[in-house]
Motif scaffolding. Structure first.
Motif, PDB file in Angstrom:
ATOM      1  N   PHE A  86      -7.625   6.151   8.039  1.00  0.00           N
ATOM      2  CA  PHE A  86      -7.110   6.889   9.181  1.00  0.00           C
ATOM      3  C   PHE A  86      -8.036   8.027   9.595  1.00  0.00           C
ATOM      4  O   PHE A  86      -8.675   8.677   8.750  1.00  0.00           O
ATOM      5  N   GLY A  87      -8.080   8.277  10.920  1.00  0.00           N
ATOM      6  CA  GLY A  87      -8.711   9.479  11.424  1.00  0.00           C
ATOM      7  C   GLY A  87      -7.798  10.675  11.230  1.00  0.00           C
ATOM      8  O   GLY A  87      -6.665  10.542  10.756  1.00  0.00           O
ATOM      9  N   ASP A  88      -8.292  11.846  11.627  1.00  0.00           N
ATOM     10  CA  ASP A  88      -7.540  13.094  11.415  1.00  0.00           C
ATOM     11  C   ASP A  88      -6.435  13.301  12.434  1.00  0.00           C
ATOM     12  O   ASP A  88      -5.613  14.211  12.284  1.00  0.00           O
ATOM     13  N   TYR A  95       0.846  -1.191   0.000  1.00  0.00           N
ATOM     14  CA  TYR A  95       0.000   0.000   0.000  1.00  0.00           C
ATOM     15  C   TYR A  95       0.882   1.242   0.000  1.00  0.00           C
ATOM     16  O   TYR A  95       1.931   1.270   0.650  1.00  0.00           O
ATOM     17  N   SER A  98      -3.608  13.909   8.077  1.00  0.00           N
ATOM     18  CA  SER A  98      -3.613  12.466   8.275  1.00  0.00           C
ATOM     19  C   SER A  98      -3.085  11.746   7.028  1.00  0.00           C
ATOM     20  O   SER A  98      -2.688  12.380   6.055  1.00  0.00           O
ATOM     21  N   LEU A  99      -3.089  10.427   7.083  1.00  0.00           N
ATOM     22  CA  LEU A  99      -2.641   9.623   5.944  1.00  0.00           C
ATOM     23  C   LEU A  99      -3.826   9.314   5.040  1.00  0.00           C
ATOM     24  O   LEU A  99      -4.906   8.953   5.499  1.00  0.00           O
ATOM     25  N   ARG A 120      10.008  12.021   2.620  1.00  0.00           N
ATOM     26  CA  ARG A 120       9.539  13.406   2.623  1.00  0.00           C
ATOM     27  C   ARG A 120       9.969  14.053   1.317  1.00  0.00           C
ATOM     28  O   ARG A 120      11.164  14.233   1.060  1.00  0.00           O
ATOM     29  N   PHE A 165      -2.803   8.729  15.860  1.00  0.00           N
ATOM     30  CA  PHE A 165      -3.736   8.391  14.787  1.00  0.00           C
ATOM     31  C   PHE A 165      -4.433   7.078  15.100  1.00  0.00           C
ATOM     32  O   PHE A 165      -3.790   6.097  15.484  1.00  0.00           O
ATOM     33  N   GLY A 205       8.060   8.401  11.264  1.00  0.00           N
ATOM     34  CA  GLY A 205       7.018   7.509  10.764  1.00  0.00           C
ATOM     35  C   GLY A 205       6.041   7.115  11.852  1.00  0.00           C
ATOM     36  O   GLY A 205       5.986   7.724  12.919  1.00  0.00           O
ATOM     37  N   SER A 226      -4.906   7.013   1.627  1.00  0.00           N
ATOM     38  CA  SER A 226      -4.527   5.895   0.778  1.00  0.00           C
ATOM     39  C   SER A 226      -4.409   6.348  -0.673  1.00  0.00           C
ATOM     40  O   SER A 226      -5.298   7.011  -1.195  1.00  0.00           O
ATOM     41  N   PHE A 281       4.683  -0.365   8.290  1.00  0.00           N
ATOM     42  CA  PHE A 281       4.936   0.850   7.515  1.00  0.00           C
ATOM     43  C   PHE A 281       6.436   1.113   7.368  1.00  0.00           C
ATOM     44  O   PHE A 281       7.218   0.841   8.285  1.00  0.00           O
ATOM     45  N   GLY A 282       6.808   1.659   6.227  1.00  0.00           N
ATOM     46  CA  GLY A 282       8.134   2.237   6.084  1.00  0.00           C
ATOM     47  C   GLY A 282       8.201   3.560   6.824  1.00  0.00           C
ATOM     48  O   GLY A 282       7.192   4.061   7.330  1.00  0.00           O
ATOM     49  N   LYS A 283       9.388   4.136   6.873  1.00  0.00           N
ATOM     50  CA  LYS A 283       9.579   5.373   7.633  1.00  0.00           C
ATOM     51  C   LYS A 283       9.097   6.611   6.885  1.00  0.00           C
ATOM     52  O   LYS A 283       9.032   7.691   7.461  1.00  0.00           O
ATOM     53  N   ILE A 333      -0.186  -4.318   9.462  1.00  0.00           N
ATOM     54  CA  ILE A 333       0.559  -3.765   8.337  1.00  0.00           C
ATOM     55  C   ILE A 333       1.831  -3.139   8.901  1.00  0.00           C
ATOM     56  O   ILE A 333       1.787  -2.497   9.947  1.00  0.00           O
ATOM     57  N   TYR A 379       0.651   5.411   0.800  1.00  0.00           N
ATOM     58  CA  TYR A 379      -0.131   6.463   1.421  1.00  0.00           C
ATOM     59  C   TYR A 379       0.574   7.799   1.204  1.00  0.00           C
ATOM     60  O   TYR A 379       1.804   7.860   1.085  1.00  0.00           O
ATOM     61  N   GLN A 432       0.833  11.722   3.022  1.00  0.00           N
ATOM     62  CA  GLN A 432       0.530  12.545   4.187  1.00  0.00           C
ATOM     63  C   GLN A 432       0.998  13.966   3.935  1.00  0.00           C
ATOM     64  O   GLN A 432       2.192  14.211   3.767  1.00  0.00           O
ATOM     65  N   ASP A 471       1.578  -5.847   4.096  1.00  0.00           N
ATOM     66  CA  ASP A 471       0.903  -6.816   4.955  1.00  0.00           C
ATOM     67  C   ASP A 471       1.894  -7.878   5.414  1.00  0.00           C
ATOM     68  O   ASP A 471       2.692  -8.372   4.624  1.00  0.00           O
ATOM     69  N   PHE A 519       4.337   7.178   2.290  1.00  0.00           N
ATOM     70  CA  PHE A 519       4.632   5.966   3.042  1.00  0.00           C
ATOM     71  C   PHE A 519       4.240   4.750   2.216  1.00  0.00           C
ATOM     72  O   PHE A 519       3.176   4.736   1.585  1.00  0.00           O
TER      73      PHE A 519
END
Lengths: 112, 114
Positions: free
Chosen positions: B105-107, A33, A42-43, A107, B90, B42, A45, A102-104, A100, A35, A37, A92, A88
């Protein structure tokens, strides 16, 4: 233990240029996935990649998945300032659908 | 659909105080998660739940507690707040079965401990 590594972690690029963000992961998984931000937000998809060779495109962004190489790429074509954000990737855990990793994050700063 | 709703959006706590961060989702998702994100960093998983009555620790559970009495709600409790818990929190959820679906995700809740 599944590890997800992104590179670069920081990228400053000029508008109009092309660039690729890489996401490597350490164990077999065929669900990845991406994402986005925005600062202070927020993140969101962007892409869901579910099989080897999957390719998804949305505007100037294109994501692909190579499960054999355990690699996903997010390619930016002719970057524009509005694409400045942190991206990001997330993978899975094999044989589980509850977590899940996540990568770091990368930016991305696109200079006008 | 409202999606994932977090309250409050901002909060300042004094060291040693306690509070509960609320998270509710209206998508009938079984899986719910709490993450923290420190500035420029992250996500770190604090706790997660695969359904009502079931919770499990993530990467950084110390100093936090959760409960999941309903499918919709997944509150996160901070006991004895410490400056190290200053972060953005989050909440996220995922559809039944989880796989093949991204997290929603929420805000976020921006929490400062002074």
């Amino acid at each position: 233990e599944l590890k997800v590594e992104q590179n670069p972690l920081f990228l400053s690029m000029q508008e109009g240029k092309n660039y690729t963000i890489y996401c490597n992961y350490s164990t077999t998984s065929d669900r990845l996935y991406w994402y986005r931000q925005d600062p202070g937000k927020s993140l969101e998809s962007l892409f869901v990649l579910l099989s080897n060779g999957a390719v998804k495109q949305e505007g100037r962004l294109m994501a692909s998945l190579d499960t054999k190489a355990r690699l996903s790429t997010l390619h930016i074509t002719a970057a524009v300032h509005d694409l400045s954000a942190t991206y990001f990737c997330a993978v899975d855990i094999p044989n589980r659908d509850d977590k899940i990793i996540f990568g770091k994050g990368t930016r991305l700063h696109i200079l006008p | 659909n409202a999606g994932v709703t977090q309250t409050p959006k901002f909060r300042i706590l004094k060291i040693g105080q306690s509070m509960t961060l609320q998270c509710t989702q209206d998508m009938n998702h079984n899986y719910m998660y709490w993450y923290r994100q420190d500035p420029g960093m992250g996500l770190k998983l604090i706790y997660y739940s695969v359904g009502a009555g079931i919770t499990d620790k993530g990467e950084v559970p110390n100093g936090y507690n959760v409960s999941r009495s309903t499918t919709e709600d997944f509150p996160l409790r901070l006991e004895l707040a410490a400056p190290s818990q200053t972060s953005v929190y989050f909440c996220a959820s995922r559809p039944p079965g989880g796989g093949n679906q991204p997290q929603h995700f929420g805000d976020g809740t921006r929490l400062s401990i002074l």
